[in-house]
Design a protein around this motif. Structure first.
Motif, short mmCIF file in Angstrom:
data_model
loop_
_atom_site.label_atom_id
_atom_site.label_comp_id
_atom_site.label_asym_id
_atom_site.label_seq_id
_atom_site.Cartn_x
_atom_site.Cartn_y
_atom_site.Cartn_z
N ASP A 44 -2.87 4.03 14.66
CA ASP A 44 -2.38 4.45 15.99
C ASP A 44 -0.89 4.12 15.98
N GLU A 45 -0.05 5.15 15.76
CA GLU A 45 1.36 4.87 15.49
C GLU A 45 2.32 5.82 16.21
N PRO A 46 2.36 5.70 17.55
CA PRO A 46 3.34 6.52 18.26
C PRO A 46 4.76 5.99 18.04
N LEU B 84 12.23 8.57 9.49
CA LEU B 84 10.85 8.10 9.63
C LEU B 84 10.39 7.24 8.45
N HIS B 85 10.70 7.67 7.23
CA HIS B 85 10.31 6.90 6.05
C HIS B 85 11.57 6.44 5.32
N ASN B 86 12.28 5.50 5.91
CA ASN B 86 13.55 5.05 5.35
C ASN B 86 13.31 3.93 4.33
N THR C 78 9.98 -2.09 10.83
CA THR C 78 9.30 -2.49 9.58
C THR C 78 7.94 -1.81 9.58
N ASP C 79 7.73 -0.91 8.64
CA ASP C 79 6.44 -0.22 8.49
C ASP C 79 5.96 -0.60 7.10
N ALA C 80 4.97 -1.50 7.05
CA ALA C 80 4.58 -2.05 5.75
C ALA C 80 3.14 -2.51 5.79
N SER D 210 0.83 -1.21 0.00
CA SER D 210 0.00 0.00 0.00
C SER D 210 0.86 1.26 0.00
N PHE D 211 2.17 1.12 0.19
CA PHE D 211 3.16 2.20 0.08
C PHE D 211 4.51 1.50 0.08
N PRO D 212 5.56 2.15 -0.43
CA PRO D 212 6.86 1.46 -0.46
C PRO D 212 7.28 1.02 0.95
N VAL D 213 7.78 -0.20 1.05
CA VAL D 213 8.13 -0.76 2.35
C VAL D 213 9.18 0.12 3.05
N ILE D 214 8.90 0.41 4.32
CA ILE D 214 9.87 1.13 5.16
C ILE D 214 10.48 0.05 6.05
N LEU D 215 11.76 -0.21 5.91
CA LEU D 215 12.38 -1.26 6.72
C LEU D 215 13.83 -0.88 6.93
N SER E 239 -3.76 -1.88 4.35
CA SER E 239 -3.35 -2.02 5.75
C SER E 239 -2.07 -1.22 5.91
N ASP E 240 -1.76 -0.90 7.17
CA ASP E 240 -0.57 -0.08 7.47
C ASP E 240 -0.16 -0.43 8.89
N ILE E 241 0.86 -1.25 9.01
CA ILE E 241 1.27 -1.78 10.32
C ILE E 241 2.76 -1.50 10.51
N VAL F 126 -3.81 4.43 1.75
CA VAL F 126 -3.22 4.17 3.06
C VAL F 126 -3.32 5.43 3.92
N HIS F 127 -3.05 6.59 3.35
CA HIS F 127 -3.43 7.86 4.01
C HIS F 127 -4.74 8.24 3.35
N ASP F 128 -5.83 7.86 3.96
CA ASP F 128 -7.08 7.87 3.21
C ASP F 128 -7.47 9.27 2.75
N GLY G 47 -1.48 9.53 13.92
CA GLY G 47 -2.03 8.63 12.91
C GLY G 47 -2.90 9.34 11.91
N HIS G 48 -3.52 8.54 11.06
CA HIS G 48 -4.29 9.05 9.92
C HIS G 48 -5.43 8.09 9.65
N GLN G 49 -6.40 8.55 8.85
CA GLN G 49 -7.46 7.65 8.42
C GLN G 49 -6.89 6.70 7.36
N LEU H 269 0.41 16.33 12.26
CA LEU H 269 -0.72 15.47 12.62
C LEU H 269 -1.75 15.52 11.50
N ARG H 270 -1.98 14.35 10.86
CA ARG H 270 -2.87 14.33 9.70
C ARG H 270 -4.34 14.31 10.10
N MET H 271 -4.62 13.81 11.30
CA MET H 271 -6.02 13.63 11.72
C MET H 271 -6.18 14.18 13.12
N ILE I 71 5.39 1.77 16.72
CA ILE I 71 4.46 0.64 16.80
C ILE I 71 3.14 1.14 16.24
N GLU I 72 2.61 0.43 15.25
CA GLU I 72 1.40 0.92 14.57
C GLU I 72 0.37 -0.19 14.39
N ASP I 73 -0.86 0.12 14.81
CA ASP I 73 -2.00 -0.77 14.56
C ASP I 73 -3.07 -0.01 13.80
N1 GLY Z 1 3.04 3.92 7.00
C1 GLY Z 1 3.54 5.13 6.51
C2 GLY Z 1 2.79 6.32 6.98
O1 GLY Z 1 1.81 6.22 7.66
O2 GLY Z 1 3.17 7.44 6.66
#
Ligand code: GLY
Ligand code: MN
Length: 462
Positions: A391-393, A230-232, A247-249, A218-223, A259-261, A349-351, A342-344, A377-379, A431-433
């Motif tokens: 929810d991604e602190p 933040l977005h490596n 790992t943010d993927a 849903s976006f390029p893998v951040i790992l 999904s965005d975890i 993925v960023h709705d 976080g975001h919607q 803060l997007r939301m 950590i993101e759920d």
């Molecule tokens: N998972 C990447 C972002 O929320 O920006």
């Protein structure tokens, strides 16, 4: 696709909200990457998917809010297309799948739109995010490309946001499918995080799982073990004991739901004391948001709650000091968490970010702050049942930012810069759920993905 009534009802609701005028949805076209016939994976426009569900290039749709008439414009394939792409349904058959009766070849669209304009009918469009689409719209409407933005309709943006931000049961089931695939992506990433492996070896497998599940990502893998960036997206480091790997993927389902975890794990599978201490703070921030989210509260208050949890934790480690509320009000915590909570999430993925972040995360009741950190803060607005939120602190030790703030003596009443020096090699933890806001609270979507220290160490040891 969802059943036909889902799309019909969405369009009916949109036309009711708009009242009059033509609503024009250009679908996406193919985009080349190094020569014309070599194209990126096709991604349909999310608004087009939401209202029509048709996942093919070179379509356009018009809704006439005055008459309720609906049109799909597109060309049937010719023999050359059949030879290279296989047999394809006709435009009429495709349109019937989403309940649209009127179809016409693409060549008729320009005349149709210009005729409406000549009759004084207003044409509403959504913001455009591709250059090709801007040029196409200019050609169709017989205007210069710089004039296209004048047709962007705030009324339409607000109407679309109000519909898309509340997910129905079918959409939630799709998002949960995407989270199930993310479960496999993340548990695999954890198990592969051994010393000596190169990040790209894990990132490739993670992306492959997304594609195997219907995909793509849903976006390029951040790992990265340099998770403080933040977005490596650079995956060249060789993993070493003592590092944390972020790992943010996430993935998309075949229908385009995301999904965005994020999970962060110690290379080799065992947290050391320092890693565990920082990790537990981020985990507490993530979990307290889950405990408190419910309809009616501002998501910005959840952001502040997470920030306070982080300040309290960092005070215990001796990295911050002073009054917690005052530190958060001043924005001192943003040295460690310079992003929003976080975001919607949904078809993007960023709705709906393409419609403008301020329309999605802010409204008449709450405006975006300009303070460093909080500005990202997007939301911020009130939660409603049916919203899906991330929810991604996180806590990050960004050497360049630490050095800058220290040189400016910024927030010295809240930050212990001397102690912080020894953390500059730490990296970052996020950590993101993905949460569904329910009538009384919220629910973490999908099968729980290992998250506590014990769960992660167990999974990594398997
Ligand atoms: N998972 C990447 C972002 O929320 O920006
Ligand atoms: Mn996210």
């Amino acid at each position: 696709m969802f059943k036909l009534e889902v799309y019909k009802n969405r369009r009916k609701d949109l036309m009711r909200k708009m009242g009059n005028g033509l609503i024009f949805f250009p679908g996406n076209t193919e985009v080349s990457f190094n020569y014309p016939a070599n194209t990126y994976h096709f991604r349909q426009d999310s608004n087009f998917l939401y209202f029509f569900g048709l996942n093919q290039p070179d379509l356009a749709a018009v809704l006439d809010a005055n008459t309720g008439k609906e049109y799909i414009f597109g060309n049937d394939v010719d023999m050359d297309d059949i030879i290279w792409m296989g047999p394809q349904p006709s435009i009429k058959d495709r349109a019937a799948k989403c309940g649209v009766e009127n179809t016409a070849p693409f060549s008729e669209l320009s005349g149709f739109l210009q005729n409406a304009q000549n009759k004084g009918q207003q044409i509403h469009i959504l913001p455009v995010y591709r250059g090709d689409t801007t040029i196409q719209l200019a050609d169709l409407l017989g205007i210069h490309h710089s004039e296209v933005k004048k047709l962007i309709s705030e009324q339409l943006i607000k109407a679309v946001v109000s519909l898309r931000e509340i997910k129905d049961e079918y959409e939630i089931a799709e998002i949960e499918k995407a989270v199930e695939t993310a479960y496999k992506m993340h548990t695999t990433s954890m198990k592969m995080a051994k010393p000596g492996i190169i990040e790209q070896e894990i990132a490739g497998v993670v992306e492959g799982i997304a594609i195997s599940g219907g995909g793509p990502v849903s976006f390029p893998v951040i790992l990265s073990v340099r998770g403080e960036t933040l977005h490596n997206h650079h995956h060249n480091n060789i993993l070493q004991i003592g590092q944390m790997m972020v790992t943010d993927a996430g993935c998309e389902t075949q229908m385009g739901y995301a999904s965005d975890i994020t999970r962060t794990v110690p290379v080799g599978g065992k947290f050391n004391e320092r890693q565990k201490a920082v990790y537990e703070i981020v985990l507490k921030a993530n979990e307290e948001v889950i405990k408190q989210c419910k309809p009616g509260i501002f998501y910005r208050d959840m952001h502040f709650w997470a920030a306070k949890t982080i300040v309290n934790g960092l005070k215990e480690l001796g990295l911050m000091k002073g009054d917690t509320d005052a530190a958060v009000a001043a924005g001192a915590h943003a040295l460690f968490m310079p992003h929003g909570l976080g975001h919607q999430m949904g078809l993007d993925v960023h709705d709906m970010e393409g419609l403008g972040e301020n329309y999605v995360g802010y409204d008449e009741e709450i405006q975006r702050s300009e303070q460093f950190g909080l500005a990202f803060l997007r939301m911020a607005k009130r939660l409603k049942p049916g919203m899906v939120m991330t929810d991604e602190p996180g806590i990050y030790f960004i050497p360049a930012l630490i050095d800058l703030w220290k040189s400016e003596s910024k927030h010295t009443g809240f930050i212990n810069y001397d102690k912080l020096e020894s953390y500059k090699d730490f990296g970052g933890i996020r950590i993101e759920d993905d949460l569904l806001i329910t009538e009384n609270g919220c629910r973490v979507l999908g099968t729980p993905i290992p998250k506590t220290v014990e769960e992660i160490e167990k999974t990594m040891g398997e």
